[in-house]
Design a protein around this motif. Structure first.
Motif, PDB file in Angstrom:
ATOM      1  N   LEU A   1      70.538  56.772  19.326  1.00 20.41           N
ATOM      2  CA  LEU A   1      70.933  56.192  18.026  1.00 20.41           C
ATOM      3  C   LEU A   1      71.448  57.166  16.920  1.00 20.41           C
ATOM      4  CD1 LEU A   1      68.733  52.993  17.249  1.00 20.41           C
ATOM      5  CD2 LEU A   1      70.788  52.867  18.010  1.00 20.41           C
ATOM      6  N   GLU A   2      72.557  56.635  16.413  1.00 21.28           N
ATOM      7  CA  GLU A   2      72.902  57.323  15.095  1.00 21.28           C
ATOM      8  C   GLU A   2      72.400  56.491  13.954  1.00 21.28           C
ATOM      9  OE1 GLU A   2      76.612  58.347  12.307  1.00 21.28           O
ATOM     10  OE2 GLU A   2      76.958  57.048  14.047  1.00 21.28           O
ATOM     11  N   ALA A   3      71.195  56.945  13.497  1.00 20.98           N
ATOM     12  CA  ALA A   3      70.491  56.097  12.235  1.00 20.98           C
ATOM     13  C   ALA A   3      70.435  57.054  11.212  1.00 20.98           C
ATOM     14  CB  ALA A   3      68.990  55.900  12.764  1.00 20.98           C
ATOM     15  N   ILE A   4      71.170  56.628  10.056  1.00 18.57           N
ATOM     16  CA  ILE A   4      71.114  57.543   9.021  1.00 18.57           C
ATOM     17  C   ILE A   4      70.190  57.232   8.008  1.00 18.57           C
ATOM     18  CG2 ILE A   4      72.797  57.999   7.057  1.00 18.57           C
ATOM     19  CD1 ILE A   4      75.244  56.996   8.678  1.00 18.57           C
ATOM     20  N   PRO A   5      69.306  58.139   7.577  1.00 13.74           N
ATOM     21  CA  PRO A   5      68.542  57.868   6.641  1.00 13.74           C
ATOM     22  C   PRO A   5      69.108  57.615   5.046  1.00 13.74           C
ATOM     23  CG  PRO A   5      68.291  60.211   7.207  1.00 13.74           C
ATOM     24  CD  PRO A   5      69.358  59.626   7.942  1.00 13.74           C
ATOM     25  N   VAL A   6      68.734  56.430   4.455  1.00 12.70           N
ATOM     26  CA  VAL A   6      69.498  56.516   3.062  1.00 12.70           C
ATOM     27  C   VAL A   6      68.439  55.913   2.272  1.00 12.70           C
ATOM     28  CG1 VAL A   6      71.625  55.627   4.070  1.00 12.70           C
ATOM     29  CG2 VAL A   6      70.136  53.884   3.452  1.00 12.70           C
ATOM     30  N   GLU A   7      68.804  56.322   0.955  1.00 15.20           N
ATOM     31  CA  GLU A   7      67.560  56.174  -0.117  1.00 15.20           C
ATOM     32  C   GLU A   7      67.677  54.549  -0.317  1.00 15.20           C
ATOM     33  OE1 GLU A   7      68.397  58.171  -3.755  1.00 15.20           O
ATOM     34  OE2 GLU A   7      68.252  60.159  -2.619  1.00 15.20           O
ATOM     35  N   ALA A   8      66.605  54.195  -0.576  1.00 18.17           N
ATOM     36  CA  ALA A   8      66.439  52.481  -0.852  1.00 18.17           C
ATOM     37  C   ALA A   8      65.586  52.410  -1.921  1.00 18.17           C
ATOM     38  CB  ALA A   8      65.701  52.055   0.624  1.00 18.17           C
ATOM     39  N   GLU A   9      65.955  51.131  -2.534  1.00 16.88           N
ATOM     40  CA  GLU A   9      65.116  50.731  -3.711  1.00 16.88           C
ATOM     41  C   GLU A   9      63.655  50.432  -3.548  1.00 16.88           C
ATOM     42  OE1 GLU A   9      64.325  51.081  -7.311  1.00 16.88           O
ATOM     43  OE2 GLU A   9      66.395  51.067  -6.956  1.00 16.88           O
ATOM     44  N   SER A  10      62.657  51.096  -4.200  1.00 16.69           N
ATOM     45  CA  SER A  10      61.272  50.693  -4.076  1.00 16.69           C
ATOM     46  C   SER A  10      60.713  49.848  -5.094  1.00 16.69           C
ATOM     47  CB  SER A  10      60.469  51.913  -3.775  1.00 16.69           C
ATOM     48  OG  SER A  10      60.623  52.678  -4.722  1.00 16.69           O
ATOM     49  N   GLY A  11      61.571  49.533  -6.375  1.00 14.92           N
ATOM     50  CA  GLY A  11      60.799  48.640  -7.266  1.00 14.92           C
ATOM     51  C   GLY A  11      59.928  49.444  -8.056  1.00 14.92           C
ATOM     52  N   PRO A  12      59.252  48.795  -8.937  1.00 14.05           N
ATOM     53  CA  PRO A  12      58.346  49.681 -10.169  1.00 14.05           C
ATOM     54  C   PRO A  12      57.203  50.031  -9.699  1.00 14.05           C
ATOM     55  CG  PRO A  12      58.541  47.104 -10.460  1.00 14.05           C
ATOM     56  CD  PRO A  12      59.731  47.526  -9.323  1.00 14.05           C
ATOM     57  N   ILE A  13      56.760  49.290  -8.498  1.00 15.30           N
ATOM     58  CA  ILE A  13      55.248  49.824  -7.870  1.00 15.30           C
ATOM     59  C   ILE A  13      55.554  50.479  -6.797  1.00 15.30           C
ATOM     60  CG2 ILE A  13      52.928  48.740  -6.941  1.00 15.30           C
ATOM     61  CD1 ILE A  13      53.490  46.410  -8.822  1.00 15.30           C
ATOM     62  N   GLY A  14      54.850  51.613  -6.564  1.00 10.90           N
ATOM     63  CA  GLY A  14      54.894  52.556  -5.504  1.00 10.90           C
ATOM     64  C   GLY A  14      55.860  53.768  -5.751  1.00 10.90           C
ATOM     65  N   GLY A  15      55.995  53.906  -6.764  1.00 13.97           N
ATOM     66  CA  GLY A  15      57.029  55.287  -6.983  1.00 13.97           C
ATOM     67  C   GLY A  15      58.520  55.007  -6.456  1.00 13.97           C
ATOM     68  N   ASP A  16      59.430  55.973  -6.551  1.00 15.48           N
ATOM     69  CA  ASP A  16      60.880  55.990  -6.225  1.00 15.48           C
ATOM     70  C   ASP A  16      60.861  56.506  -4.655  1.00 15.48           C
ATOM     71  OD1 ASP A  16      61.409  55.181  -8.790  1.00 15.48           O
ATOM     72  OD2 ASP A  16      61.435  57.332  -9.654  1.00 15.48           O
ATOM     73  N   ALA A  17      60.121  56.970  -4.131  1.00 12.48           N
ATOM     74  CA  ALA A  17      60.373  57.226  -2.638  1.00 12.48           C
ATOM     75  C   ALA A  17      60.470  55.987  -1.734  1.00 12.48           C
ATOM     76  CB  ALA A  17      59.504  58.246  -2.126  1.00 12.48           C
ATOM     77  N   SER A  18      61.700  55.812  -1.154  1.00 18.63           N
ATOM     78  CA  SER A  18      61.841  54.821  -0.050  1.00 18.63           C
ATOM     79  C   SER A  18      63.208  55.165   0.485  1.00 18.63           C
ATOM     80  CB  SER A  18      61.814  53.491  -0.652  1.00 18.63           C
ATOM     81  OG  SER A  18      62.232  52.355   0.432  1.00 18.63           O
ATOM     82  N   HIS A  19      62.989  55.210   2.099  1.00 17.52           N
ATOM     83  CA  HIS A  19      64.210  55.407   2.752  1.00 17.52           C
ATOM     84  C   HIS A  19      64.387  54.485   3.815  1.00 17.52           C
ATOM     85  CE1 HIS A  19      63.959  59.544   1.291  1.00 17.52           C
ATOM     86  NE2 HIS A  19      64.982  59.372   1.319  1.00 17.52           N
ATOM     87  N   GLU A  20      65.683  53.930   4.051  1.00 21.77           N
ATOM     88  CA  GLU A  20      65.882  52.865   5.036  1.00 21.77           C
ATOM     89  C   GLU A  20      66.596  53.757   6.117  1.00 21.77           C
ATOM     90  OE1 GLU A  20      66.526  48.618   2.610  1.00 21.77           O
ATOM     91  OE2 GLU A  20      68.239  50.054   3.193  1.00 21.77           O
ATOM     92  N   PHE A  21      66.614  53.377   7.487  1.00 21.99           N
ATOM     93  CA  PHE A  21      67.428  54.070   8.574  1.00 21.99           C
ATOM     94  C   PHE A  21      68.297  52.925   8.980  1.00 21.99           C
ATOM     95  CE2 PHE A  21      63.475  56.692   8.036  1.00 21.99           C
ATOM     96  CZ  PHE A  21      63.891  58.049   8.285  1.00 21.99           C
ATOM     97  N   MET A  22      69.433  53.493   8.790  1.00 19.27           N
ATOM     98  CA  MET A  22      70.704  52.705   9.072  1.00 19.27           C
ATOM     99  C   MET A  22      71.341  52.946  10.251  1.00 19.27           C
ATOM    100  SD  MET A  22      70.765  49.995   6.916  1.00 19.27           S
ATOM    101  CE  MET A  22      69.979  49.441   5.248  1.00 19.27           C
ATOM    102  N   ILE A  23      71.756  51.895  11.148  1.00 16.57           N
ATOM    103  CA  ILE A  23      72.767  52.188  12.128  1.00 16.57           C
ATOM    104  C   ILE A  23      74.149  51.661  11.753  1.00 16.57           C
ATOM    105  CG2 ILE A  23      73.369  51.814  14.483  1.00 16.57           C
ATOM    106  CD1 ILE A  23      70.545  50.758  14.782  1.00 16.57           C
ATOM    107  N   PRO A  24      75.340  52.705  11.515  1.00 14.61           N
ATOM    108  CA  PRO A  24      76.429  52.078  11.131  1.00 14.61           C
ATOM    109  C   PRO A  24      77.153  51.287  12.167  1.00 14.61           C
ATOM    110  CG  PRO A  24      76.231  54.553  10.890  1.00 14.61           C
ATOM    111  CD  PRO A  24      74.909  54.101  11.689  1.00 14.61           C
TER     112      PRO A  24
END
Length: 582
Positions: free
Chosen positions: A193-216
Motif C-alpha cells: 500500500l501507498e499509505a502516506i503518514p499525515v499530521e492529524a489533529e489530536s485536540g487539547p488532551i494528549g499533546g500535539d503528536a498524532s498521525h493518520e496513515f492515508m491511502i490516496p
C-alpha cells in the motif's frame, strides 16, 4: 486448493448498488457478500487475504515489542459512564441490556477498547518498574454506522488492530510512539500500500503528536493536503500554511472612506454578496468565540473556514467554542451575522490574510447593516510585533495552492482513505479510571497512554481500490489469497491434467500458496476469472504449449506471458515467488 473444492462465486457484471471500484471488484471477484447494511461475510478468497494482512500486522507489532492479548467485545456501560464517552459516542455506541438473575445489566459492543485496557492496567500495574508496556489485539469492533457504504470501507462491524502503550514519562511515550509509527510504515509497505503518514489533529488532551496513515484514492472520504516537493502532509483539520505575517502599513492615501450600507436580512456571507454584488474574498468574516472564559473576535476572509484547533492554540486556550447569542449581542450590539471589527467590544485576533484586505466589507455591529471600504490601521487596529509586522496567525483551514509550511512548494488537496492512526493519548483515560503508578519516591502519578489503530479490513479494501485495472484486481504477493494460479485449459484432456497436477503438487511441496482452476469451463472464461481475482502469477497449461513441452507463465500485470519448459516450470515459478515475497 482446487477451485472446484472451494467457494469463489465470481460475477460478470458490476453490482447495481456498488458505488466505488473496491466495492464492485470485491463483490465481483467473490471476496465478500453483504448480509445487511454495514455487515459483510468474507468468502474464502477475501478471508485468506484478510488473514495474510492480519499476519503482517501481527509480525510487525511483535517485532516492535508489543505484547498480544485479546479483550472482550462485551463491555459494561459503567466504563463509558466513568470516562464520559457514553455521551460523545451517542448513537454510534451499540447499547443493550441483558437479564441476569432478574436484573437488567446494561452493556455495549466494543467500538474500541481504551476503557477496557485501561481498567485492566489499573488493576495490575502499580509501580514504575512494570512500565513501559505496550499491548495490542486484533479484534472485531462494533459501531452503529448510520450510513454504511463503500463496501467494507464503512461498516458497523470491522476487524481492527488496536494497540495501547503505557508509560511513566513523556520520553517513554515518545519512544513507544516512534516504534509504532515505524511499525506502521513497515506494515503498509509490506502490504503493498501507498499509505502516506499525515499530521492529524489530536485536540487539547494528549499533546500535539498524532498521525493518520492515508491511502490516496478518489473515493476517499477524508481530505489531506500534501506537498510533493518535501513530503509534508496533514489532514484538513491539522494542515498548516506557509503564509507569513504582513508588514504594518498605513492605508493608501486615496483609500475611500468607510460607509454604512443597509443589508436587510443579509446575515450570511452569501446573502451579503448577493445584496452588495461582491465576492466572498473581499469580505471579513467576524466570528465571536468563547476561549475558556474570555470572549474573542476572530477575523477570517469571507471565503475561508475557521479552524477552531488553530484558534485554540493561537490563544493558548484549553477550549474554544462559538459564543452564544447573548454574548454576541453584548460585544457587537447586534444579532449573529452582523459582527465586524470596527468598534467591537472584545479582543481581536486575525488570520494572516486579513491585513491584505483593504477596502473590505464587514458587519457594522448593527442589525441589517454592513460597512464597506473598511481599512486596517484606520477603522480598526491589530497589534504590531517588534519586527514591524501585524500580529496575525494561521487560523483557517488550509486549501489547495497554499504555500507549504516546510518548503517553497505548494500544497495539493488529495482525497484519502484512512487505514491507520497513531495518537499520543495522554492521561485522559488513566485519570478517569484511576490507572496510576508509584515512582521512585513513592509518589503516585497517572500513567501516560498512547493508542494506535489499524483497520485491517481497510488494508484489503484499500488495495482493491488502488490496485486494479479494467480486468480486475491486482494483488501484491504478500496479501494475495493465493500466490500462483495453475490453469489447465482442458480438464478433460488426460495429458493436460497430468502435467497440471504434477506442477500443482510440486509447487505446494515447495511451500508455494497455489490454487488450481480445475473447472470444466471454456479457456476464455477461466482466463477472465483469473484476471478478475488478481492472483499475481499464472501458469497456463494446454493447447499448443503443451505440444511444444512448455507452460505459459504470466504475471498479472505483464502484457504477455513467457514460455518455460515443463520440467523447469516448478523451479522457475518457485524462484519468482520467492523473489516477489522479498
Amino acid at each position: 486448493m482446487r477451485w472446484s473444492q472451494t467457494f469463489i462465486p465470481t460475477m460478470k457484471e458490476d453490482p447495481a448498488d456498488a458505488e466505488i471500484p473496491s466495492h464492485k471488484l470485491m463483490l465481483r471477484a467473490g471476496l465478500i457478500r453483504q448480509l445487511m447494511a454495514g455487515a459483510y461475510t468474507y468468502l474464502p478468497l477475501g478471508y485468506r487475504a484478510l488473514r495474510k494482512a492480519e499476519n503482517i500486522v501481527r509480525q510487525e507489532m511483535d517485532n516492535a515489542g508489543a505484547v498480544e492479548l485479546f479483550m472482550p467485545a462485551l463491555q459494561p456501560i459503567e466504563l463509558f459512564e466513568r470516562t464520559g464517552r457514553i455521551n460523545s459516542f451517542g448513537n454510534v455506541l451499540i447499547k443493550f441490556e441483558v437479564t441476569r438473575r432478574g436484573n437488567k445489566v446494561p452493556m455495549a459492543l466494543g467500538p474500541t477498547h481504551e476503557e477496557v485496557v485501561t481498567d485492566l492496567i489499573a488493576r495490575h500495574i502499580s509501580s514504575y518498574r512494570q512500565l513501559p508496556l505496550t499491548v495490542y489485539q486484533i479484534q472485531t469492533k462494533f459501531r452503529n454506522e448510520e450510513r454504511p457504504r463503500f463496501g467494507v470501507l464503512r461498516t458497523s462491524e470491522f476487524l481492527m488492530k488496536d494497540a495501547y502503550s503505557f508509560s511513566t514519562s513523556v520520553e517513554q511515550l515518545d519512544d513507544a510512539y516512534r516504534k509504532m509509527y515505524d511499525a506502521y510504515v513497515r506494515i503498509f509497505a509490506r502490504c503493498g500500500l501507498e499509505a502516506i503518514p499525515v499530521e492529524a489533529e489530536s485536540g487539547p488532551i494528549g499533546g500535539d503528536a498524532s498521525h493518520e496513515f492515508m491511502i490516496p484514492a478518489s473515493a476517499g472520504e477524508d481530505s489531506i493536503l500534501r506537498c510533493r516537493d518535501c513530503g509534508y502532509g496533514a489532514n484538513v483539520e491539522r494542515a498548516e500554511t506557509g503564509r507569513k505575517r504582513a508588514k504594518a502599513a498605513p492605508p493608501a492615501a486615496d483609500a475611500k472612506g468607510i460607509a454604512e450600507i443597509a443589508t436587510p436580512g443579509a446575515g450570511s456571507i452569501d446573502a451579503v454578496c448577493k445584496a452588495l454584488k461582491c465576492k466572498p474574498h473581499k469580505m471579513i468574516k467576524t466570528l465571536i468565540y468563547k476561549a475558556d472564559d474570555k470572549t474573542v473576535a476572530v477575523l477570517i476572509r469571507g471565503d475561508h473556514d475557521a479552524n477552531e484547533n488553530k484558534i485554540r492554540r493561537a490563544l493558548g486556550a484549553k477550549t474554544v467554542e462559538l459564543a452564544d447569542e447573548a454574548t454576541i449581542l453584548a460585544v457587537t450590539g447586534a444579532p449573529t451575522g452582523f459582527a465586524g471589527p470596527v468598534g467591537i467590544k472584545c479582543d481581536i485576533i486575525a488570520d494572516h490574510d486579513i491585513p491584505l484586505l483593504q477596502a473590505a466589507i464587514t458587519g457594522a455591529n448593527k442589525v441589517d447593516a454592513h460597512f464597506v471600504n473598511v481599512c486596517l490601521g484606520r477603522d480598526y487596529q491589530l497589534p504590531v510585533t517588534a519586527e514591524g509586522d501585524y500580529e496575525t496567525f494561521d487560523l483557517r483551514n488550509a486549501a489547495a495552492d497554499d504555500p507549504c509550511p516546510r518548503s517553497a512548494g505548494k500544497l495539493e488537496l488529495v482525497h484519502g482513505i484512512e487505514v491507520g492512526h497513531v495518537f499520543k493519548l495522554g492521561t485522559k483515560y488513566t485519570v478517569a479510571l484511576d490507572a496510576t503508578f508509584l515512582d521512585e519516591k513513592e509518589q503516585r502519578h497517572p500513567i501516560i497512554m498512547g493508542c494506535y489503530g489499524i483497520g485491517v479490513n481497510r488494508i484489503i479494501a484499500g488495495l482493491a481500490e488502488t490496485k486494479h485495472d479494467e480486468n480486475g484486481l491486482i494483488w501484491p504477493m504478500s496479501v494475495a489469497p493465493y500466490e500462483v494460479l495453475v490453469v489447465p485449459l482442458n480438464v478433460t484432456d488426460p495429458q493436460v491434467m497430468e502435467a497440471a497436477e504434477k506442477i500443482y503438487t510440486q509447487l505446494k511441496g515447495q511451500g508455494v500458496d497455489v490454487l488450481m482452476d480445475d473447472r470444466d469451463a471454456r479457456p476464455g472464461f477461466k482466463l477472465k476469472d483469473a484476471d478478475l481475482i488478481g492472483i499475481p502469477l499464472r501458469v497456463v497449461i494446454g493447447g499448443k504449449g503443451l505440444k511444444d513441452g512448455v507452460a505459459e507463465i504470466k504475471w498479472r500485470t505483464a502484457a504477455d506471458p513467457v514460455l518455460i519448459k515443463l520440467d523447469m516450470t516448478v523451479n522457475e515459478v518457485t524462484q519468482m515467488v520467492k523473489t516477489a515475497r522479498q
